[in-house]
Scaffold this motif. Sequence first.
Motif, mmCIF file in Angstrom:
data_model
loop_
_atom_site.group_PDB
_atom_site.id
_atom_site.type_symbol
_atom_site.label_atom_id
_atom_site.label_comp_id
_atom_site.label_asym_id
_atom_site.label_seq_id
_atom_site.Cartn_x
_atom_site.Cartn_y
_atom_site.Cartn_z
ATOM 1 N N UNK A 92 0.829 -1.206 0.000
ATOM 2 C CA UNK A 92 0.000 0.000 0.000
ATOM 3 C C UNK A 92 0.867 1.261 0.000
ATOM 4 N N UNK A 93 2.182 1.058 0.024
ATOM 5 C CA UNK A 93 3.104 2.193 -0.014
ATOM 6 C C UNK A 93 3.152 2.764 -1.441
ATOM 7 N N UNK A 94 3.397 4.053 -1.576
ATOM 8 C CA UNK A 94 3.349 4.695 -2.900
ATOM 9 C C UNK A 94 4.217 4.019 -3.968
ATOM 10 N N UNK A 95 5.391 3.532 -3.591
ATOM 11 C CA UNK A 95 6.271 2.925 -4.599
ATOM 12 C C UNK A 95 5.812 1.545 -5.046
ATOM 13 N N UNK A 96 4.800 0.982 -4.406
ATOM 14 C CA UNK A 96 4.315 -0.355 -4.764
ATOM 15 C C UNK A 96 2.894 -0.363 -5.312
ATOM 16 N N UNK A 97 2.246 0.773 -5.303
ATOM 17 C CA UNK A 97 0.864 0.820 -5.792
ATOM 18 C C UNK A 97 0.808 0.628 -7.301
ATOM 19 N N UNK A 98 -0.278 0.058 -7.756
ATOM 20 C CA UNK A 98 -0.530 -0.074 -9.186
ATOM 21 C C UNK A 98 -0.761 1.323 -9.776
ATOM 22 N N UNK A 99 -0.753 1.426 -11.095
ATOM 23 C CA UNK A 99 -0.936 2.715 -11.779
ATOM 24 C C UNK A 99 -2.248 3.393 -11.378
ATOM 25 N N UNK A 100 -3.272 2.584 -11.058
ATOM 26 C CA UNK A 100 -4.561 3.170 -10.679
ATOM 27 C C UNK A 100 -4.653 3.497 -9.182
ATOM 28 N N UNK A 101 -3.526 3.316 -8.457
ATOM 29 C CA UNK A 101 -3.486 3.660 -7.040
ATOM 30 C C UNK A 101 -3.939 2.569 -6.099
ATOM 31 N N UNK A 102 -4.176 1.364 -6.619
ATOM 32 C CA UNK A 102 -4.623 0.262 -5.773
ATOM 33 C C UNK A 102 -3.462 -0.676 -5.455
ATOM 34 N N UNK A 103 -3.688 -1.501 -4.440
ATOM 35 C CA UNK A 103 -2.703 -2.513 -4.057
ATOM 36 C C UNK A 103 -2.649 -3.607 -5.121
ATOM 37 N N UNK A 104 -1.489 -4.176 -5.272
ATOM 38 C CA UNK A 104 -1.296 -5.307 -6.174
ATOM 39 C C UNK A 104 -2.285 -6.418 -5.860
#
Length: 193
Positions: A92-104
């Motif tokens: 949920x950290x900014x560097x790991x979020x998907x392009x749409x802002x959601x968690x993987x």
Amino acid sequence: MLRGRRMVRGYRTDPVDEDVLRRIVRMVHRAPSGGFSQGHRLVVITAPDVRRRIAEASEQPYLDAGFAPWISQAPVHIAVGVREESYHERYRQPDKLEADGTETIWPVPYWWFDSGALLTLLQLAAADEGLSTGFFGPDDPEEIAALRAAIGFPDDVGLSGVLTLGYEATGAPGPSSLSRQRLPLDELVQWAR
């Protein structure tokens, strides 16, 4: 080290030096964890009363199958656990979020996958120290509850299983899987050339 790793079901009751145990469990820092989420959790158990409670919860099926007592004889138990929420927090950290802002979306629960990798590292570290290991993982809800109570994991840590370790007893009676032949490498490995 790698060729020395194998599962055993018979231990001498000799204690294992705490410095040796510290070198083994330091592998928790070497184990993979998706996104460096560090969700691994270990409890090193040498206390006789706790090991007895663990054996009471898990050893009987092995005795019924013809094994000599081994869980109760192992001088060390290492409970291997994983905190799934550590993975979600990391992703949920900014560097790991998907392009749409959601968690993987997790196609595989990597926390369990990484737990198995940690188990292998612990086994190899123990073999490097001249120790043998075994492993059992509970599947019965009552057994899981009894183990969790004995081990003391927090509610948010899942129990992968328990690694037993110590010095191997020679000639421990019981069933053996060593008579089973290894499958040919061609059945286990394919090459895409």
